[in-house]
Design a protein around this motif. Structure first.
Motif, mmCIF file in Angstrom:
data_model
loop_
_atom_site.group_PDB
_atom_site.id
_atom_site.type_symbol
_atom_site.label_atom_id
_atom_site.label_comp_id
_atom_site.label_asym_id
_atom_site.label_seq_id
_atom_site.Cartn_x
_atom_site.Cartn_y
_atom_site.Cartn_z
ATOM 1 N N LEU A 1 0.845 -1.188 0.000
ATOM 2 C CA LEU A 1 0.000 0.000 0.000
ATOM 3 C C LEU A 1 0.884 1.243 0.000
ATOM 4 N N PRO A 2 0.447 2.312 -0.676
ATOM 5 C CA PRO A 2 1.251 3.539 -0.688
ATOM 6 C C PRO A 2 1.229 4.221 0.683
ATOM 7 N N LEU A 3 2.316 4.926 1.000
ATOM 8 C CA LEU A 3 2.417 5.581 2.295
ATOM 9 C C LEU A 3 1.327 6.621 2.507
ATOM 10 N N ASP A 4 0.893 7.284 1.426
ATOM 11 C CA ASP A 4 -0.133 8.313 1.622
ATOM 12 C C ASP A 4 -1.491 7.694 1.937
ATOM 13 N N GLU A 5 -1.637 6.387 1.698
ATOM 14 C CA GLU A 5 -2.854 5.690 2.115
ATOM 15 C C GLU A 5 -2.703 5.146 3.535
ATOM 16 N N LEU A 6 -1.503 4.683 3.847
ATOM 17 C CA LEU A 6 -1.247 4.195 5.209
ATOM 18 C C LEU A 6 -1.193 5.337 6.211
#
Length: 504
Positions: free
Chosen positions: A482-487
């Motif tokens: 998952l991308p960091l901006d989603e996490l």
């Protein structure tokens, strides 16, 4: 008697003498082991039981060189160390036939390449960052990878001299650690961040309190660019620094203003700082006395106090903010530390850095307060991850120790470092040749910056400062990344409290 026969006779006599001494030694050890009552193994297995201790000591080295796989060893595996060694020596850092890094475990970092990466002709050099825009002497630097805190005393004079010279050539800064400013820090011409530890070494009076006069003396050195107040460090959050008495030489005692030959134990916090208001007052005082950017270093545990600090800064005014915050990781730690703290205390930087970055954004302080990240970040991928999350700069201690020749002998807390990095034994220090190791420090810092740039260009940005959270993904327990901006979704940005605070 003919000469060959004479030599043979003497050789036999020496052998018999050594054999007799050996047998006598075994007999003495047998009697001692049978009579002692402290060690059950030696009492039950006299003489032979002593080999247990030898095997325990050798185990660290045998695992490192013979039994551990490239990616298995802790705290740094062979693949990580080898990359640093090759980079520091100026050797080829490329690899063949595929990565040995397992991309499946949860937490694995992956960067997302762009279909149209940045061409070399379009790439730009890292832009300057300003630390302390409201100071009399702001500090401007374009270096995003620098040398973290290592005290003279914890590391040797040749090590400090090599770091200083290498940092100067690489145009990065070096942090003194809490052990004060030595002539060796200044010798190489590097930019210096002076750390004020809880014992206030180097800037203390006879009672151990902060001395403004000594602060001014330190600040008078043009090379001293910033001051960092240490609240805690990765190896031992909640406990002060430890320097064994064997390492407290006359020279070190003079620099720190302590007694020769005595264990040097720092308090577990600044006795005169017991609240957020007290911390901001301390920052303001040091900044006013020195005229230079002042911030603090900490390991995150609870976060409420930092939330309160940000709120208080907004209430007091933007000028009251610390000029930078250095976040250290719970898995940091070059210094000697109790195992209970080094294994269990504090948050790893993977969790704490996004937390602090978001906190600064929420309060509109992310342009005013520079965010520095520390803790086990020694390769370009780890540095790039930190920049994606929101760090303005990364500092490393153990990476630069490897550049100096450290072999991870795990003897930093003794005076027996085999590479001369953390010992004050002249016989061991002679192995560390300053001119050669300074070049290694320079090449390592340069190669990290270069390869972080390669990652940035592959992601399609012009320079490392352009890296954002969506450029990086983390593998989850499901196997999906998952991308960091989603996490870590960035919070709604509060407008900066003062546009002037951006300062670059």
């Amino acid at each position: 008697m003919e000469f060959p026969l004479l030599v043979l006779t003497i050789g036999v006599e020496i052998f018999l003498a050594l054999l007799a001494v050996g047998l006598l030694s075994v007999l003495v050890m047998y009697v001692i082991d049978m009579r002692q009552t402290r060690h059950a193994v030696r009492r039950n297995y006299p003489v032979i039981g002593r080999f247990r201790y030898l095997f325990e000591r050798l185990g660290e080295f045998l695992r490192q060189y013979f039994f551990a796989m490239d990616r298995e060893e802790m705290p740094f595996n062979r693949a990580e160390r080898s990359w640093v060694y090759r980079a520091a020596k100026g050797e080829d850092t490329t690899v063949a036939f595929g990565s040995t890094r397992d991309l499946r475990p949860a937490g694995t970092v992956l960067f997302v390449n762009c279909p149209f990466p940045t061409l070399e002709r379009d790439a730009v050099e890292p832009g300057p960052r300003v630390y302390g825009p409201y100071c009399r002497h702001p500090y401007e630097t374009s270096s995003f990878f620098n040398i973290s805190a290592m005290s003279f005393g914890a590391i040797s004079a040749p090590a400090v001299r090599a770091l200083s010279a290498g940092a100067n050539k690489a145009r990065c800064w070096m942090n003194t650690g809490e052990g004060g400013l030595s002539p060796y820090h200044l010798e190489g011409g590097a930019d210096i961040v002076f750390q004020i530890g809880t014992a206030k070494y180097g800037v203390r009076d006879r009672a151990g309190n902060l001395s403004d006069d000594r602060l001014r003396e330190i600040a008078a050195h043009q090379q001293v660019r910033m001051f960092e107040i240490k609240l805690s460090q990765g190896a031992k959050p909640g406990k002060g620094g430890i320097l064994p008495g064997a390492k407290v030489t006359e020279e070190i005692a003079k620099i720190r203003f302590i007694e020769v030959g005595h264990d040097s134990l720092s308090p577990n916090r600044h006795p005169d700082v017991n609240s957020v208001d007290g911390l901001l007052d301390f920052v303001a005082h040091v900044r006013e006395v020195t005229g230079k950017p002042t911030g603090f270093k900490c390991v995150m545990g609870t976060s409420e106090w930092l939330e309160e600090l940000c709120t208080t800064v907004v209430e007091r005014g933007i000028e009251s903010a610390p000029d930078f915050i250095t976040i250290d990781s719970a898995d940091g730690g070059t210094g000697a530390a109790p195992m209970s703290l080094i294994d269990y205390m504090g948050l790893p930087v993977r969790e704490s850095l996004p937390m602090v970055a978001d906190m600064l954004i929420r309060h509109g302080l992310n342009e005013r307060i520079r965010l520095i990240c520390s803790g086990k970040l020694v390769t370009p991928g780890e540095v790039a991850w930190a920049l994606c999350v929101g760090a303005d700069a990364v500092v490393s201690a153990r990476g630069f120790m490897f550049a100096l020749g450290c072999i991870q002998a795990l003897q930093c807390n003794r005076n027996t470092c085999p590479t001369g990095v953390t010992t004050h034994d002249p016989d061991l220090q002679k192995g560390l040749v300053v001119a050669d190791k300074a070049e290694r420090v320079y090449r390592y810092a340069t190669m990290v910056r270069k390869e972080v740039g390669v990652i940035a260009h592959s992601c399609g940005v012009l320079e490392p400062a352009g890296l954002q959270r969506f450029h990086c993904r983390l593998v989850q327990s499901s196997g999906r990344s998952l991308p960091l901006d989603e996490l870590y979704p960035p919070p709604p940005a509060t407008p900066p409290v003062d546009a002037v605070a951006a300062g670059g």
